[in-house]
Design a protein around this motif. Structure first.
Motif, PDB file in Angstrom:
ATOM      1  N   GLU A 161       0.837  -1.202   0.000  1.00  0.00           N
ATOM      2  CA  GLU A 161       0.000   0.000   0.000  1.00  0.00           C
ATOM      3  C   GLU A 161       0.872   1.252   0.000  1.00  0.00           C
ATOM      4  O   GLU A 161       0.577   2.231  -0.696  1.00  0.00           O
ATOM      5  N   GLN A 162       1.948   1.228   0.784  1.00  0.00           N
ATOM      6  CA  GLN A 162       2.873   2.362   0.790  1.00  0.00           C
ATOM      7  C   GLN A 162       3.525   2.546  -0.576  1.00  0.00           C
ATOM      8  O   GLN A 162       3.715   3.675  -1.036  1.00  0.00           O
ATOM      9  N   VAL A 163       3.875   1.440  -1.226  1.00  0.00           N
ATOM     10  CA  VAL A 163       4.469   1.530  -2.563  1.00  0.00           C
ATOM     11  C   VAL A 163       3.530   2.280  -3.509  1.00  0.00           C
ATOM     12  O   VAL A 163       3.957   3.137  -4.292  1.00  0.00           O
ATOM     13  N   LEU A 164       2.248   1.976  -3.421  1.00  0.00           N
ATOM     14  CA  LEU A 164       1.276   2.607  -4.320  1.00  0.00           C
ATOM     15  C   LEU A 164       1.044   4.074  -3.986  1.00  0.00           C
ATOM     16  O   LEU A 164       0.524   4.821  -4.822  1.00  0.00           O
ATOM     17  N   GLU A 165       1.442   4.502  -2.792  1.00  0.00           N
ATOM     18  CA  GLU A 165       1.246   5.898  -2.388  1.00  0.00           C
ATOM     19  C   GLU A 165       2.391   6.808  -2.815  1.00  0.00           C
ATOM     20  O   GLU A 165       2.281   8.035  -2.703  1.00  0.00           O
ATOM     21  N   SER A 166       3.490   6.243  -3.314  1.00  0.00           N
ATOM     22  CA  SER A 166       4.666   7.045  -3.618  1.00  0.00           C
ATOM     23  C   SER A 166       4.414   8.025  -4.752  1.00  0.00           C
ATOM     24  O   SER A 166       3.885   7.660  -5.807  1.00  0.00           O
TER      25      SER A 166
END
Length: 330
Positions: A51-56
């Motif tokens: 999920e963090q990866v997709l927020e970058s």
């Protein structure tokens, strides 16, 4: 494509490839978990990490991730890269479902990462920087080491995973006068980021962390601010050093013991030699033990210029595993 080859050209046509999106999170995480169940890495990405990866914003998933799906819609392989806009390297991540290994898919993923890395360097236009891709690998994963070697990568650094049993008691460590150890909270997020960038400016491979990158650190799903601490200079209020910790409950079940893990430990140059690192590690051990942990753990660059390896050994840490950084200049 900035004059570079299409990254998709190297990917296996037996799978349907697309960039990762929110709808893929469960399948993506399941692929990584299936692979980890066979390869047994020390750590692997979970759904919350993805999920963090997709927020970058710096590394938008639409351009910097790829997932391959079989005819039934199951995720079978993935790759992604991350890069700071002014950085001197990109870092690659990926895996292939164990049932699909041995078919050349990993080689195709490397090709995708390399082509995308070339594009990123062209897009970022960093003066004098040659495109470079870095991959990290644990020592036991010999099949991946063979793949990397055949593809032209070379080992550029070794790291040691170190453990310190907490049943052995705790070392005594005394801070120099004028320094105070305090808990880590939101009000210290930015001061510690600035201290980290200063402390690590002389470390091999380290790049400054901006607000986005630091947000991923302090908001990491495994982060444990209650097991972390900061040393502050009382006269100036400046952060002298810090110890940021995490705990992985899934890993504890798989490995059979609970560990408090020191993700980051740093001391500003002007405060080195005043017992800051020792005090932070001794405090971490006490916090870990009080939280029911069996071991304190951390990773260290085997050639760390600050003498960290000798410090950790003196405090009772023992190397239990090794990993390597592999580089290829494109």
């Amino acid at each position: 494509m900035n004059g570079h080859a299409d990254p998709l050209a190297s990917l296996d046509p037996r799978l349907r490839w697309r960039a990762a999106g929110t709808a893929d999170l469960d399948d993506w995480a399941a692929l990584i978990a299936r692979t980890a169940a066979v390869e047994r890495p020390v750590w692997f990405e979970r759904r919350a990490d993805l999920e963090q990866v997709l927020e970058s914003r710096k590394n938008p998933a639409a351009a910097n991730t790829i997932i391959g799906f079989d005819a039934q819609g199951a995720a079978r392989a993935y790759a992604r890269i991350t890069k700071n806009p002014d950085g001197e390297k990109a870092i690659g991540y990926g895996c292939v479902d164990p049932e699909w290994q041995g078919r050349g898919i990993g080689t195709g993923l490397l090709g995708w990462m390399e082509a995308r890395t070339r594009q990123r360097f062209a897009e970022d236009a960093v003066a004098g920087a040659a495109a470079r891709l870095r991959l990290h690998l644990e020592q036991q994963h010999t099949h991946q080491a063979a793949l990397f070697g055949d593809a032209g990568y070379r080992i550029v650094r070794y790291y040691n995973e170190m453990h310190r049993p907490l049943a052995d008691g705790f070392p005594e460590a005394v801070l120099a006068a004028g320094l105070e150890l305090v808990g880590f909270g939101p009000e210290l997020h930015e001061p510690v980021r600035l201290a980290h960038n200063e402390a690590f400016r002389d470390h091999w491979g380290s790049e400054p962390r901006d607000e986005e990158a630091w947000g991923f650190v302090v908001n990491d799903p495994l982060a444990r601010p209650d097991l972390s601490a900061v040393v502050v200079d009382q006269a100036s209020g400046r952060v002298a050093g810090y110890q940021l910790a995490s705990h992985d409950a899934v890993s504890a079940r798989l490995r059979g013991y609970k560990e408090g893990y020191t993700d980051l430990l740093g001391v500003r140059r002007e405060f080195r030699g005043r017992g800051v690192a020792q005090a932070l590690l001794a405090d971490a051990m006490r916090r870990f033990a009080a939280a029911g942990m069996d071991k304190a753990s951390l990773d260290v660059d085997s050639e760390n210029p600050t003498g960290a390896l000798a410090l950790y050994t003196k405090m009772g840490y023992v190397a239990v595993n090794s990993s390597m950084a592999w580089d290829k200049e494109l």
